[in-house]
Write a protein that holds these residues in place. Sequence first.
Motif, PDB file in Angstrom:
ATOM      1  N   THR A 251       0.832  -1.209   0.000  1.00 58.61           N
ATOM      2  CA  THR A 251       0.000   0.000   0.000  1.00 58.61           C
ATOM      3  C   THR A 251       0.860   1.250   0.000  1.00 58.61           C
ATOM      4  O   THR A 251       0.596   2.211  -0.738  1.00 58.61           O
ATOM      5  CB  THR A 251      -0.918   0.010   1.234  1.00 58.61           C
ATOM      6  N   ARG A 252       1.918   1.243   0.795  1.00 60.16           N
ATOM      7  CA  ARG A 252       2.818   2.401   0.843  1.00 60.16           C
ATOM      8  C   ARG A 252       3.454   2.636  -0.527  1.00 60.16           C
ATOM      9  O   ARG A 252       3.511   3.763  -1.016  1.00 60.16           O
ATOM     10  CB  ARG A 252       3.901   2.185   1.881  1.00 60.16           C
ATOM     11  N   ALA A 253       3.937   1.567  -1.144  1.00 61.81           N
ATOM     12  CA  ALA A 253       4.580   1.703  -2.458  1.00 61.81           C
ATOM     13  C   ALA A 253       3.594   2.255  -3.486  1.00 61.81           C
ATOM     14  O   ALA A 253       3.930   3.151  -4.273  1.00 61.81           O
ATOM     15  CB  ALA A 253       5.128   0.349  -2.913  1.00 61.81           C
ATOM     16  N   GLN A 254       2.360   1.741  -3.486  1.00 62.97           N
ATOM     17  CA  GLN A 254       1.366   2.217  -4.451  1.00 62.97           C
ATOM     18  C   GLN A 254       1.031   3.685  -4.225  1.00 62.97           C
ATOM     19  O   GLN A 254       0.905   4.462  -5.181  1.00 62.97           O
ATOM     20  CB  GLN A 254       0.106   1.354  -4.348  1.00 62.97           C
ATOM     21  N   ARG A 255       0.931   4.091  -2.984  1.00 63.87           N
ATOM     22  CA  ARG A 255       0.618   5.494  -2.690  1.00 63.87           C
ATOM     23  C   ARG A 255       1.762   6.416  -3.099  1.00 63.87           C
ATOM     24  O   ARG A 255       1.523   7.533  -3.580  1.00 63.87           O
ATOM     25  CB  ARG A 255       0.302   5.656  -1.210  1.00 63.87           C
ATOM     26  N   LEU A 256       2.997   5.963  -2.912  1.00 60.12           N
ATOM     27  CA  LEU A 256       4.143   6.779  -3.313  1.00 60.12           C
ATOM     28  C   LEU A 256       4.156   6.988  -4.826  1.00 60.12           C
ATOM     29  O   LEU A 256       4.414   8.093  -5.310  1.00 60.12           O
ATOM     30  CB  LEU A 256       5.443   6.117  -2.858  1.00 60.12           C
TER      31      LEU A 256
END
Length: 289
Positions: free
Chosen positions: A196-201
């Motif tokens: 989720t963090r990677a996708q948001r970044l």
Amino acid sequence: MPEGDTVWRTATRLHEALAGRDIVESDLRWPEISTADLTGRSTIEVVSRGKHLLHRIEGGLTLHSHLRMEGQWRVEATPGLSDRWRRNPQLRALVAAADWTALGLRLGMLDLVPTAREVGLVGHLGPDVLGPDWDLARAVDNVAASRAPVGQGLLDQRNLAGIGTLWCSEALFLEGVSPWRPVGELDRSVLERVVTRAQRLVDNGRRQAMQSSTGSYRPDDAHYVHARSGRPCRRCGATVRVAPIGEPTRERAMFYCPGCQGGLGPTDDGRPQAPLGSSRGATRSRRPY
């Protein structure tokens, strides 16, 4: 290598310049397709799929490209276009409409295929972090099933498409997870947070001219660990490091903080590392890594 957000912005720029317009000049400098002529056809759309670009053209054709490490597409005004672009030895593709011309430089891949056969080029990709097919659960399942170090699993485009070393490094740092931690040792909730963090970044990156994970858009302050090896960690003061990750002959450079992410990676020899681009001695860490 340009990541999903950069490729998305490139596709958007090409679409705005060419979509709905007739092609008045084309020049494809790639062995298998060098004789193809696209003039007289119109551009339907240009879209991204992970790190791939799909330029869909009237008559059921798709011009597919991949930037690899150094490729780029430029958009220049067609009226008065300098011949220096046509003489440029790095030019791999030229597609011009009456107003704007797209110039593909140093491209890593270039194919012209029937649109119905795009799947042969991008069908192996996992859910696109910026696409309508994005599916968090499926992406996490794919990474979990890879049985690889989590950093390697995130970089595998078959698991999820669009993540490169920049956003992989930053996402893992922000979640405090070592890139070399086997996915089998991570709770699913941790994997979900990392993905989720990677996708948001990446999603935030496509909206900005500069990629930033810190909230700062000054070049020296935009990232926590990526390209900061040999420099102090912004959080703990330990020296940020870089080490290879991945299968032999396919390794990628992974930046991380041993102080925040569980110690030295197994592929890190522990030798002092100077800041990138510096000829001076390595920065001393406040911790013995």
